[in-house]
Design a protein around this motif. Structure first.
Motif, short mmCIF file in Angstrom:
data_model
loop_
_atom_site.label_atom_id
_atom_site.label_comp_id
_atom_site.label_asym_id
_atom_site.label_seq_id
_atom_site.Cartn_x
_atom_site.Cartn_y
_atom_site.Cartn_z
N UNK A 6 15.37 -24.80 -43.74
CA UNK A 6 16.20 -25.94 -44.13
C UNK A 6 15.62 -27.23 -43.56
N UNK A 7 15.39 -28.24 -44.42
CA UNK A 7 14.84 -29.51 -43.93
C UNK A 7 15.69 -30.11 -42.82
N UNK A 8 15.06 -30.55 -41.76
CA UNK A 8 15.76 -31.17 -40.64
C UNK A 8 16.21 -30.20 -39.58
N UNK A 9 16.05 -28.90 -39.83
CA UNK A 9 16.47 -27.90 -38.84
C UNK A 9 15.43 -27.84 -37.72
N UNK A 10 15.78 -27.22 -36.57
CA UNK A 10 14.82 -27.12 -35.47
C UNK A 10 13.54 -26.38 -35.86
N UNK A 11 13.62 -25.52 -36.87
CA UNK A 11 12.44 -24.78 -37.31
C UNK A 11 11.55 -25.62 -38.23
N UNK A 12 12.09 -26.74 -38.66
CA UNK A 12 11.33 -27.55 -39.61
C UNK A 12 10.38 -28.49 -38.87
N UNK A 13 9.56 -27.91 -38.04
CA UNK A 13 8.52 -28.65 -37.33
C UNK A 13 7.22 -27.87 -37.45
N UNK A 14 6.12 -28.56 -37.36
CA UNK A 14 4.82 -27.92 -37.50
C UNK A 14 4.46 -27.20 -36.20
N UNK A 15 4.16 -25.92 -36.32
CA UNK A 15 3.74 -25.16 -35.17
C UNK A 15 2.79 -24.05 -35.61
N UNK A 16 2.03 -23.53 -34.69
CA UNK A 16 1.04 -22.50 -34.97
C UNK A 16 1.46 -21.21 -34.26
N UNK A 17 1.43 -20.12 -35.00
CA UNK A 17 1.81 -18.82 -34.45
C UNK A 17 0.64 -17.87 -34.61
#
Length: 497
Positions: free
Chosen positions: A262-273
């Protein structure tokens, strides 16, 4: 005219063509020969003598008297009424000659008309006929060649007036090709369409010109154009799994999940896994246009935590870069027919495509279906996903490769990897583990490799696949020339780099 015919015949006297006069006073041997021959007695004005084939067998006859031969065999004489035959054929044992005698032979009726004779010897071919045939053949070839040239010039003239009306039935692109002298500097020769430079798509200006703008790791980000079944997956796996580089590709789809983020959610950030297979990937999906739009919002093209970007959608990915941070495009390429065959066998192994190719037992059946790709590379490079392709699309595709793409070839994977390492090494280490990992993936544990029988060139399956990939085949042949020309960019690298 009356004729007397004897009933018994022998082949020796029948074919001799010698007239024999019969009479009842002949000796026993002579009488036997006469009685076994077909004799026709015809005297001047009434009856005379002529030996001939058995025309009398079909003529009306009158029963005559019976007479005995010296051996005691009965012989019957018949009175035959017969009109003179026209063009009587007299044949002897030599098959090489045939004589046609006129209806009034001088030997028969005593007039002065000459005999008409024609020789039919098959060993003596008429020289005049042979000369005439050769002349007509050469004239026909010359006229046909002129018609071909004039027809071609007419087509070229028409295409210049209507360049966009070509469909897949007109596959000969009217693009200026490089000569042998220019092949060594093919990278400097612009692609011309109808004697004019092709209009380069402005949407791709955010990709660096590989010959004019040297790669700068501080400003450029590597973009691997993903061509299915051409070796791109292996290159990405080596870069990420062996060298530890982070990758923004279709691998991030699993991190996003089916429901998306969902746009704007805490998961909506760029990260590398890090995945279970040891690959490092960003949480974006570069396999769809919507996923690329999200990657643009997360600044994938400029953020330093992403080392590589990979996608098939060139025109959409170009939007994530800018003039300050340009993408540096790399492509692994493979012969289009080999790629099409490999794609079929890969789908056969994938349960997700079981409903599409499960009923196809061979490549031949697959080549007859509508599932075969149509000039995939040309369409993606020219941004023409639908509709017929034209020489303009091919010219655009070639110009994009010439100016914006570093070429890698699957059949030259060792040299290709040597060149790519010059870009990867700026951040990756050269540990023993990395070298062993790279060698394993590149040579003896190639990911996704399909072992199958090759399709023979000239077979029906090959011809059908070739028909669907004529633009791509010419594009691939041009890419092979570029691969050689781009070698000068890496001349400073040591051979064992």
């Amino acid at each position: 005219e009356t004729m007397s015919v004897c009933s018994e015949t022998t082949s020796s006297e029948f074919n001799s063509g010698v007239s024999t006069s019969t009479s009842s006073q002949n000796s026993a041997d002579e009488t036997e020969e006469v009685l076994t021959d077909v004799s026709i007695s015809v005297q001047e004005g009434d009856v005379s003598t002529l030996n001939t084939p058995a025309h009398s067998s079909a003529a009306p006859f009158h029963a005559g008297r019976q007479r005995l031969t010296p051996t005691g065999k009965p012989a019957y004489m018949f009175q035959v009424s017969k009109r003179p035959r026209r063009h009587i054929l007299k044949r002897n044992m030599m098959p090489s000659s045939l004589t046609v005698i006129g209806e009034e032979s001088a030997s028969l009726l005593g007039n002065s008309r000459t005999k008409l004779q024609h020789s039919h010897d098959p060993s003596r071919a008429p020289k005049a006929a042979l000369i005439l045939f050769a002349t007509m053949f050469l004239m026909g070839g010359y006229l046909g060649y002129n018609d071909f040239r004039s027809g071609r010039n007419t087509r070229v003239s028409a295409l210049k007036q209507y360049p966009m009306t070509l469909d897949n039935n007109h596959r000969e692109a009217l693009i200026d090709q490089t000569t042998d002298e220019e092949s060594e500097r093919v990278e400097d020769v612009p692609i011309l369409l109808y004697d004019e430079p092709v209009n380069f798509p402005k949407e791709l200006v955010n990709f660096a010109d590989i010959f004019q703008e040297p790669y700068n790791p501080l400003k450029n980000k590597l973009f691997i154009w993903h061509i299915p079944r051409a070796g791109s997956t292996t290159i990405k796996r080596i870069a990420s799994h062996c060298m530890g580089l982070s990758l923004a590709s279709e691998a991030g789809k699993s991190e996003i999940g089916k429901g998306g983020i969902r746009p704007g959610s805490p998961r909506d950030v760029l990260r590398v896994v890090e995945g279970l297979d040891g690959m490092h990937f960003a949480n974006v999906d570069m396999s769809s246009k919507d996923g690329i739009k999200r990657a643009k919002k997360l600044h994938v093209g400029t953020d330093k935590i992403v080392d590589l970007v990979s996608s098939s959608h060139i025109y959409d990915v170009a939007t994530i870069f800018n003039q300050e941070n340009k993408g540096y495009m790399v492509a692994m390429m493979r012969h289009p027919i080999d790629r099409a065959v490999s794609l079929f066998y890969n789908m056969k192994k994938n349960p997700a495509y079981e409903h599409l190719v499960g009923n196809f037992a061979s490549v031949d059946q697959y080549s007859r279906s509508s599932l075969v790709e149509n000039n995939w590379m040309t369409r993606f490079l020219s941004n023409a996903s639908e509709g017929p392709l034209t020489p303009q699309h091919e010219a655009i595709a070639k110009e994009v490769l010439r100016t914006k793409c570093l070429i890698g070839l699957l059949r030259e994977k060792t040299e290709t990897m040597r060149r790519l390492e010059s870009f990867f090494n700026w951040k990756a280490d050269r540990s023993q583990r990395r070298m062993e990992c790279e060698e394993k993936l590149l040579y003896w544990d190639w990911p996704g490799k399909n072992r199958h029988e090759p399709v023979l060139e000239g077979s029906e399956a090959w011809n059908r696949l070739e028909f669907q990939n004529t633009f791509d085949i010419r594009l691939y042949e041009y890419a092979e020339k570029l691969f050689i020309a781009q070698g000068k960019l890496f001349e400073s690298l040591p051979p064992d780099f």
